[in-house]
Design an enzyme around this catalytic site. Structure first.
Site, PDB file in Angstrom:
ATOM      1  N   HIS A  62       0.668  -1.122   0.065  1.00 16.14           N
ATOM      2  CA  HIS A  62       0.023  -0.191  -0.059  1.00 16.14           C
ATOM      3  C   HIS A  62       1.015   1.416  -0.126  1.00 16.14           C
ATOM      4  CE1 HIS A  62      -2.783   3.009   1.416  1.00 16.14           C
ATOM      5  NE2 HIS A  62      -3.827   2.167   0.865  1.00 16.14           N
ATOM      6  N   GLU A  68      -3.836   2.146  -7.498  1.00 12.95           N
ATOM      7  CA  GLU A  68      -4.170   3.272  -6.487  1.00 12.95           C
ATOM      8  C   GLU A  68      -3.056   4.606  -6.985  1.00 12.95           C
ATOM      9  OE1 GLU A  68      -6.461   1.877  -2.960  1.00 12.95           O
ATOM     10  OE2 GLU A  68      -4.369   1.661  -2.170  1.00 12.95           O
TER      11      GLU A  68
HETATM   12  C1  PEP Z   1      -6.534   3.433   0.434  1.00 18.07           C
HETATM   13  O1  PEP Z   1      -5.886   4.229   1.125  1.00 18.07           O
HETATM   14  O2  PEP Z   1      -6.343   2.252  -0.112  1.00 18.07           O
HETATM   15  C2  PEP Z   1      -7.637   4.369  -0.395  1.00 18.07           C
HETATM   16  C3  PEP Z   1      -8.150   3.946  -1.525  1.00 18.07           C
HETATM   17  O3  PEP Z   1      -8.199   5.175   0.423  1.00 18.07           O
HETATM   18  P1  PEP Z   1      -9.246   6.313   0.115  1.00 18.07           P
HETATM   19  O4  PEP Z   1     -10.436   5.332  -0.543  1.00 18.07           O
HETATM   20  O5  PEP Z   1      -9.778   6.616   1.367  1.00 18.07           O
HETATM   21  O6  PEP Z   1      -8.608   7.274  -1.076  1.00 18.07           O
END
Ligand code: PEP
Length: 255
Positions: free
Chosen positions: A93, A165
């Site tokens: 992450h 992400e």
């Molecule tokens: C994350 O930290 O994996 C994430 C997607 O957070 P958020 O949905 O709050 O952006």
């Protein structure tokens, strides 16, 4: 291919609060056939919640693990110690990479440890804002996949989930922006192209999720991007109504 809805609770809730929240979710959530709901509570809550969870409705994920199986690694939790407790583990992450300084090498070890222990790694990849600005997104994504999966054998690559992400879209990042479906589609194309080049046609069976400020209003648009098989949700997964609404949106998209 299943649709995955994964909630990352990060470092929130005590054990008691986690248990009450899980109770609420279990009463409310009715996943559709073909949907896998996963929650990733704090490490301390995993074992008690594993006794409470209804695995037909949702499964548990760790948020992190050690890349070694056992030994003198003070403060770490081996994924081997989580066998029987979790089915998934988030690895790499961006908060692990950029707040705690995890390297691609460490992430590679963790992914391999998960696969070795029959726990599905959810390998997070994504460019930072400055990498995006300098046009480095495609190279960053390829590098992170290549290194992250370097110790996974050709037979095992389908045991991995990738979560794209973009770091600049994560809600807890200062000045976070919403990623546009076009931005995401371009990155997913890069990821899918690279996976296919590396693993051949079967790479289409690797689930690729999107994460970054997902909420009930944008979930539908993100889930309909070609090549996206689910969502990784941080902030909105902490609010039962929002998490449940995202599941309902996913059901509509799937029907
Ligand atoms: C994350 O930290 O994996 C994430 C997607 O957070 P958020 O949905 O709050 O952006």
């Amino acid at each position: 291919m299943k649709t995955y809805i994964v909630g990352n609770w990060k470092m929130n809730f005590t054990i008691g609060e986690s248990s009450i929240y899980l109770h609420k979710l279990l009463k409310r959530i009715k996943p559709a056939k073909g949907m896998q709901v996963v929650i990733a509570p704090s490490p301390i809550a995993l074992q008690p919640l594993s006794l409470q969870i209804d695995r037909k409705k949702m499964k548990l994920s760790a948020q992190n693990c050690c890349g070694k199986d056992f030994g003198a690694y003070t403060g770490e939790t081996a994924i081997a110690q989580l066998r029987g407790i979790v089915d998934y583990c988030i690895v790499g992450h961006s908060e692990r990479r950029y707040v705690f300084g995890e390297t691609d090498n460490m992430i590679k070890e963790k992914v391999a440890a998960c696969v070795r222990n029959n726990i599905t790694p959810i390998l997070c990849i994504g460019e930072t804002e400055s990498e995006k600005t300098f046009g480095e997104t495609a190279d960053v994504l390829k590098d992170q996949i290549e290194t992250g999966l370097a110790d996974v054998s050709a037979e095992d690559f389908k045991k991995v989930i990738i979560a794209y992400e973009p770091v600049w879209a994560i809600s807890s990042v200062k000045g976070a922006k919403l990623a546009s479906p076009d931005d995401i589609a371009a990155s997913i194309k890069t990821i899918r192209g690279f996976l296919e080049k590396t693993y051949g046609k079967d790479a289409k069976d690797i689930p690729v999720l999107f994460g970054g400020s997902v909420n009930p209003d944008n979930a539908g648009a993100y889930l309909t991007i070609p090549g996206v098989n689910g969502l990784l949700i941080g902030g909105a997964s902490l609010i039962a109504d929002q998490f449940n609404d995202i599941i309902d949106v996913a059901k509509r998209v799937m029907s």
